[in-house]
Write an enzyme that holds these catalytic residues in place. Sequence first.
Site, PDB file in Angstrom:
ATOM      1  N   LYS A 112       0.812  -1.220   0.000  1.00 56.04           N
ATOM      2  CA  LYS A 112       0.000   0.000   0.000  1.00 56.04           C
ATOM      3  C   LYS A 112       0.840   1.262   0.000  1.00 56.04           C
ATOM      4  CE  LYS A 112      -4.026  -1.915   0.769  1.00 56.04           C
ATOM      5  NZ  LYS A 112      -5.158  -1.767  -0.097  1.00 56.04           N
ATOM      6  N   GLU A 494     -18.096 -16.659  -5.487  1.00 60.52           N
ATOM      7  CA  GLU A 494     -18.333 -15.202  -5.658  1.00 60.52           C
ATOM      8  C   GLU A 494     -18.595 -14.765  -7.105  1.00 60.52           C
ATOM      9  OE1 GLU A 494     -15.529 -12.739  -3.441  1.00 60.52           O
ATOM     10  OE2 GLU A 494     -15.311 -14.264  -1.885  1.00 60.52           O
ATOM     11  N   HIS A 704      -1.111 -13.148  -6.819  1.00 65.83           N
ATOM     12  CA  HIS A 704      -0.950 -11.906  -7.583  1.00 65.83           C
ATOM     13  C   HIS A 704      -0.094 -12.119  -8.810  1.00 65.83           C
ATOM     14  CE1 HIS A 704      -1.907 -10.844  -3.427  1.00 65.83           C
ATOM     15  NE2 HIS A 704      -2.730 -10.003  -4.018  1.00 65.83           N
TER      16      HIS A 704
HETATM   17  N1  GLN Z   1     -13.114 -12.983  -0.475  1.00 64.15           N
HETATM   18  C1  GLN Z   1     -12.443 -12.101  -1.345  1.00 64.15           C
HETATM   19  C2  GLN Z   1     -11.977 -12.820  -2.591  1.00 64.15           C
HETATM   20  O1  GLN Z   1     -11.604 -13.935  -2.514  1.00 64.15           O
HETATM   21  C3  GLN Z   1     -11.255 -11.464  -0.682  1.00 64.15           C
HETATM   22  C4  GLN Z   1     -10.553 -10.511  -1.591  1.00 64.15           C
HETATM   23  C5  GLN Z   1      -9.432  -9.752  -0.945  1.00 64.15           C
HETATM   24  O2  GLN Z   1      -8.913 -10.107   0.043  1.00 64.15           O
HETATM   25  N2  GLN Z   1      -9.022  -8.668  -1.493  1.00 64.15           N
HETATM   26  O3  GLN Z   1     -11.964 -12.285  -3.673  1.00 64.15           O
END
Ligand code: GLN
Length: 768
Positions: A112, A494, A704
């Site tokens: 950050k 999600e 990432h």
């Molecule tokens: N639950 C979210 C995901 O898996 C967490 C994302 C995050 O920590 N930035 O996308």
Amino acid sequence: MKSIVLGYPRIGEKRELKKAIESYWRKNTSEDNLKIITKGLREKAWKSQDNLGIDLISSNDFSLYDQVLDMCITLGCIPERFKNLSGLDQYFAMARGLQNEEVDVTAMEMTKWFDTNYHYIVPEIIKNQTFALNSNKIINEYKEASALGIKTKPVIIGPLTFLLLGKEKESGFNRLELLDQLLPIYKALINEIDSLGVEYLQIDEPILATDLSLDEQAAITRTYEYFDEINSGVKIILANYFDCYGNNLDLALKLPVAVLHLDLVSCSLQLNDVLSHRSFNTTKTLSLGLVDGRNIWKNDFKKSLEFIQKARQKLKIESVWIGTSCSLLHSPYDLDLEKNTKGINTTIIQWLAFSKQKLKELGDLKKLATDPNNDVSGHIYNENIRASQNKLESKLIHNPTVKQRIQTLSFADSERNARFSKRQLLQRKTLKLPLFPTTTIGSFPQTNAVRLTRAKFKKGELSQELYDEFIKKETEETIRFQENIGLDVLVHGEFERNDMVEYFGEQLDGFIFTKFGWVQSYGTRCVKPPIIFGDVSRPHAMTVKWSTFAQSITEKPVKGMLTGPVTILQWSFVRNDQPKAITCNQIALAIRDEVSDLEKAGIKIIQIDEPAIREGLPLRNEDRKKYLDWAVKAFRISASGVADDTQIHTHMCYSEFNDIIKSIADMDADVITIETSRSEMELLSVFVDFKYPNEIGPGVYDIHSPRVPTQEEIESLIEKASKLLPQENIWVNPDCGLKTRDWPETKTALVNLVHSAKNMREKLAQSV
Ligand code: GLN
Ligand code: ZN
């Protein structure tokens, strides 16, 4: 009086830069084409500012990925493992890692940028670090703007901020020792800039907003005295932002720079301190950061004019500049694009200003300050006062029921019934998980099909029924995949969510959403922060439908997935008419109700993500305890309404957590999954001294990067963790959600992850 903008957003009004770069990564756009697109974007940004009469416009505020990474290139601070690469290959490999037949290099770390939600690439510094100037970008962009008839001020990151934000990659030295080698590189750069006839150079040193050691302070002084001795024609604007100069003020005022920038939004008190300071010298120009670069509320002209007035009592008008508090990188582009956005009524629009409107505000303020008796000025001023008044009294903002509930909050609302040790036993009985339980953080790859379908549904081009069917199919496939590879705690994936904050904000009262209010988060990743304009409440359940669907099709436990109050607050544009702590508690209560609803619906494990808890930490030590107290409490309010055998998880990422580990433990989540893999599990060092009391999954797969970790790599990380944490408390998981990854790499990586956990269990069984 000059107006100054510290930096302008670069991602493009409609995220053109993101699209172009991602297309380049996919090899659908050539490098030449990318250059044409980026040139166009810079031109547009400069012209917007020029057209609105800004006097000091930045160049080199553009970046293909990140301004700190750019500075690494400028200074030749390139880690050894990237040295065989060049050009854009090298640049993007440093940012994201690279894995193909010939190369396999891990990305540099990312963290950050101060207390913002922007992430920079962390410079890697070794003992025998060498530097070499590569000024191409800075020079070219300056020339590009000149060709348009716009004389810019180049912006660079100062040597102290660069070094101090960097990281020592080996022990036995202090990176400040490298300053002597770095300074001549800056000198050569300043000389080159000088030869172009540049009048002003903005050097950003936001490190001045933090507590500095005496050595660091001395290094600042030495640096700017050295720059002064170059005797170039370039005048230096020293920019500090995000907080006041604090105990660096005396030294800052003594620095031989032409202009000193003050962020009066984050620290309004400092103007008095500066003007009355014994080291304040009236030959210096003050740049007053009046227009908020980090929030979207209209400027309060009355207040800003008072600041200008105050400065004018000590300084000549030409020595008072007015500007943005920090770079507008952290603000969305243009409110005018929102004219037709659903859900933002015209009353609320009146209260807002995005980057372009902020440029206009600077112009207006300059007019008001220099020509107050003009008719136009009177009109501008009255309009502004009317908007503030209207906001203060608006019924849209105030909800008495919410205010009442906040007032009746008690200590018990932030406490679980039993202590962790007891909860852990109960949860083991209920959940029956193996040693080293495996799980993921929540999201699974968001393929184009997923994004497109969601977008279509949102636009009304797809019926609820067809949309639900689609999400069901994706969720079911993901559940089956997780079952097949043998993960222990599943997630629904999600697929219905665009963004972890937006998804909740859209369903809560007190929030509005823009259509084009994008802000860069890292690289090509943008977020569209919601705007919290009023009291927050939850009109209906937000996640129960998809969590219960997922749980209904599997025997394995499915984790409910929520975003925590601090993160929702932190990643939103927050109202500025009440303390953040109150807004945060309002959100906490809404999440608490959601947690209860999930529990009632039979979900036994609920994760409340708080990746942003660290970034809210004030930059100065003295302010930190107060923040951590209310932030931890808000999390506990959201998590404490459940039975003892319901397992609460939390997740954190993107930051260094070592310095707040005690507060993280105070959150009292039963399990925390936490990012560590990108920094080679550096986080773990904290557990040498601090016994983390609850269960913990230090991330063993860096999501990432597209790089797939091998089973051996993962196992060695688990082993590393086992040396410092009780084995029975360790979880095995990636270090963040998988939504930005592709399926093939995700599959391989997770298979490796499950195998390594199984292997570890076996090894352990053999050893007893
Ligand atoms: N639950 C979210 C995901 O898996 C967490 C994302 C995050 O920590 N930035 O996308
Ligand atoms: Zn994460």
